[in-house]
Scaffold this motif. Structure first.
Motif, short mmCIF file in Angstrom:
data_model
loop_
_atom_site.label_atom_id
_atom_site.label_comp_id
_atom_site.label_asym_id
_atom_site.label_seq_id
_atom_site.Cartn_x
_atom_site.Cartn_y
_atom_site.Cartn_z
N ARG A 190 0.84 -1.21 0.00
CA ARG A 190 0.00 0.00 0.00
C ARG A 190 0.87 1.25 0.00
N ASP A 246 -16.17 8.86 -3.04
CA ASP A 246 -14.74 8.61 -2.85
C ASP A 246 -14.08 9.88 -2.31
N HIS A 247 -12.74 9.99 -2.42
CA HIS A 247 -12.06 11.13 -1.81
C HIS A 247 -12.34 12.43 -2.56
N ASP A 260 -2.22 -3.15 -3.71
CA ASP A 260 -3.22 -2.71 -2.73
C ASP A 260 -3.49 -1.24 -3.06
N PHE A 292 -14.17 3.82 -5.52
CA PHE A 292 -14.45 3.41 -6.90
C PHE A 292 -13.12 3.17 -7.62
N GLY A 293 -12.17 2.59 -6.87
CA GLY A 293 -10.89 2.21 -7.46
C GLY A 293 -11.01 0.80 -8.01
N ASN A 294 -9.96 0.02 -7.87
CA ASN A 294 -9.97 -1.34 -8.42
C ASN A 294 -11.15 -2.14 -7.85
N VAL A 295 -11.26 -2.20 -6.53
CA VAL A 295 -12.28 -3.06 -5.90
C VAL A 295 -13.68 -2.49 -6.14
N ASN A 314 -3.43 2.33 -4.12
CA ASN A 314 -2.46 3.17 -4.84
C ASN A 314 -1.28 2.43 -5.44
N ALA A 335 -12.90 1.31 0.23
CA ALA A 335 -11.81 2.30 0.20
C ALA A 335 -10.83 1.97 1.33
N ASN A 389 -10.41 -3.57 3.36
CA ASN A 389 -9.88 -4.27 4.53
C ASN A 389 -10.13 -3.45 5.78
N THR A 438 -10.94 -9.20 -7.27
CA THR A 438 -11.45 -8.85 -5.94
C THR A 438 -12.91 -8.41 -6.05
P1 NAD Z 1 -7.55 1.80 -5.17
O1 NAD Z 1 -6.35 2.63 -4.90
O2 NAD Z 1 -7.73 1.24 -6.53
O3 NAD Z 1 -8.88 2.62 -4.79
C1 NAD Z 1 -9.03 3.22 -3.54
C2 NAD Z 1 -10.35 3.96 -3.52
O4 NAD Z 1 -10.50 4.53 -2.23
C3 NAD Z 1 -10.43 5.12 -4.52
O5 NAD Z 1 -11.72 5.13 -5.11
C4 NAD Z 1 -10.25 6.35 -3.63
O6 NAD Z 1 -10.91 7.49 -4.14
C5 NAD Z 1 -10.92 5.89 -2.36
N1 NAD Z 1 -10.50 6.68 -1.21
C6 NAD Z 1 -9.23 6.94 -0.80
N2 NAD Z 1 -9.25 7.75 0.28
C7 NAD Z 1 -10.55 7.98 0.55
C8 NAD Z 1 -11.23 8.74 1.53
N3 NAD Z 1 -10.55 9.40 2.47
N4 NAD Z 1 -12.59 8.76 1.51
C9 NAD Z 1 -13.28 8.08 0.57
N5 NAD Z 1 -12.70 7.35 -0.39
C10 NAD Z 1 -11.35 7.30 -0.40
O7 NAD Z 1 -7.52 0.63 -4.06
P2 NAD Z 1 -8.22 -0.78 -4.13
O8 NAD Z 1 -7.20 -1.78 -4.60
O9 NAD Z 1 -9.53 -0.68 -4.81
O10 NAD Z 1 -8.43 -1.09 -2.57
C11 NAD Z 1 -9.57 -0.61 -1.87
C12 NAD Z 1 -9.72 -1.41 -0.58
O11 NAD Z 1 -9.85 -2.80 -0.89
C13 NAD Z 1 -8.53 -1.33 0.39
O12 NAD Z 1 -9.02 -1.39 1.70
C14 NAD Z 1 -7.74 -2.58 0.06
O13 NAD Z 1 -6.93 -2.99 1.14
C15 NAD Z 1 -8.87 -3.54 -0.21
N6 NAD Z 1 -8.50 -4.71 -1.01
C16 NAD Z 1 -7.94 -4.58 -2.24
C17 NAD Z 1 -7.65 -5.72 -2.99
C18 NAD Z 1 -7.12 -5.64 -4.39
O14 NAD Z 1 -6.97 -6.70 -5.03
N7 NAD Z 1 -6.84 -4.47 -4.93
C19 NAD Z 1 -7.89 -6.98 -2.45
C20 NAD Z 1 -8.47 -7.08 -1.19
C21 NAD Z 1 -8.78 -5.94 -0.48
#
Ligand code: NAD
Length: 414
Positions: free
Chosen positions: A74, A241-242, A146, A218-221, A148, A294, A317, A189
């Protein structure tokens, strides 16, 4: 109501609720809670403007009794050692819930990628991997994306690790397809979150067709969860989101929202296909299903009572504090925990590792079919514990995971 939130303490409280049911002795709890190894490194980076800046990076290996340690990396300004410990611990329990042969680890670097160039991010990633490479490797510890970090970051990880160890694509997962990544990993995911939501709706008697879903992130997950849930017949009525929040009672156009986010540095704020709302009220939006996707520690004692949903599915998570969990339970809201709901990512990472070890690749349909089988099995294994112990899904998932890790530890010896 203020609540002190330490994610590692939070995970350990969740652990204890299950350990109480299993009547696990205190010394066993101590061993299973304590991370096996923690690495902290200073990362001096020459920035594009010529200045030298020191970043701080961590890799925590929590438990490797069931297989190599596994967990994402992360990049975020709020990353600290306790967060990384919590996320590493969750990985131990998550890999056990879906019964794949991995332990749990996590990595993080305290930085703000939105203020860094690609060149600076590449330098940071290479320096970080070079400093922790002695604890990594296909049979030791296998990182993944994870918050970013993405497939490009994983390509740098593979390349930097390979400078010392030679060509070893199984040293990291979530790579680009061209470098040995798996078909379906990027979507995995979100697909798993959608599958778990479908199974949970069926168990709780919530009709999936037409169900109203609210998402934070609205990132990857978040984006893939939205895509698959719409294919299953639900409506995404609000996303925050942020950068802000956007809502539409008869359902947002998810494909258009994704195009908009891609064109606006990943943010949904200002999307013209819906009404803007204050993102801090996302958990209070009216819906049937709420999906935090998020960051951690966001559903707390302070906002849990505002939740309108019947079902919360944790894409992120550690999004829910134990204080919030007790309020949600009293309100009759079902929470499907992170270690079950978002385990589709690590499941397909496992498939990527298997394909890399054999250097023989599967088509997307095969990957998704295998993911579906594992996620459905895991949901029902947890559901059986929920029925057996009359407990929440979180405690049921921890009971299942603790039993598996404890048994493996007993057989291998302490
Ligand atoms: P990402 O970086 O693709 O997306 C993160 C999202 O969170 C973005 O939409 C961002 O705008 C939002 N965000 C960040 N800060 C914020 C805030 N202060 N308020 C509201 N929204 C905010 O990350 P991701 O890979 O989608 O991961 C998201 C979550 O899922 C994390 O908790 C990560 O640990 C968990 N996760 C990810 C995976 C994976 O395969 N990528 C697997 C299991 C769990």
């Amino acid at each position: 109501m203020t609540e002190h939130i330490n994610l590692f303490e939070n995970v350990n409280r969740q652990f204890d609720e299950a350990a109480d049911i299993l009547e696990m002795p205190p010394e066993v709890r101590d061993v299973l809670k304590t991370p096996y190894r923690e690495v902290a490194v200073a990362l001096p980076i020459r920035m594009d403007d010529g200045s030298l800046k020191v970043f701080h990076g961590y890799r925590v290996q929590h438990n490797g009794v069931r297989g190599p340690q596994k967990g994402g990396i992360r990049y975020h300004p709020e990353v600290d050692l306790d967060d990384v410990r919590a996320l590493a611990s969750l990985m131990t329990w998550k890999t056990a819930v879906v019964n794949i042969p991995f332990g749990g680890a996590k990595g993080g670097v305290t930085c703000d990628p939105s203020k860094m160039s690609q060149h600076e991010l590449e330098s940071l990633t290479r320096r970080y991997i070079s400093k922790i490479s002695m604890v990594l490797g296909p049979t030791r510890d296998i990182p993944a994306p994870d918050v970013n970090t993405n497939a490009q970051t994983m390509a740098w990880v593979m390349d930097e690790f390979g400078r010392k160890a030679g060509y070893q694509p199984a040293c990291v997962t979530g790579k680009p397809i061209e470098l040995g990544g798996s078909q379906g990993r990027e979507a995995a995911t979100g697909k798993g979150v959608a599958i778990t939501t479908r199974e949970a709706c069926s168990a709780r008697g919530i009709p999936l067709k037409g169900a109203r879903v609210v998402l934070q992130g609205f990132g990857n997950v978040g984006s893939y969860t939205a895509k698959f849930l719409v294919e299953m017949g639900t409506k995404i009525v609000a996303v925050a989101d942020h950068t802000g929040g956007v809502r539409k009672a008869d359902g947002l156009d998810v494909a258009a929202l994704l195009d908009y986010a891609k064109a606006h540095k990943g943010g949904v704020g200002g999307f013209p296909g819906g009404e803007a709302f204050d993102a801090s009220t996302v958990f209070a939006q009216d819906c049937d299903i709420l999906i935090p996707a998020a960051l951690g520690g966001v559903i707390t004692k302070a906002n849990a009572a505002d939740v309108k949903a019947k079902l919360i599915v944790e894409g992120a998570n550690a999004p829910t504090t134990t204080g919030a969990d007790h309020i949600l339970k009293a309100m009759g809201i079902t929470v499907i925990p992170d270690i079950l709901a978002n385990a589709g990512g690590v499941t397909v990472s496992y498939f990527e590792w298997v394909q890399n070890l054999q250097q023989f690749f599967w088509e997307e349909a095969e990957v998704f079919q295998k993911e579906e089988k594992i996620m459905v099995q895991a949901f029902h294994d947890v559901h059986d514990k929920v029925v057996k112990h009359s407990c929440t899904y979180r405690t049921g998932a921890f009971v299942l995971a603790l039993e598996r890790v404890y048994k493996a530890n007993l057989m291998r010896g302490w």
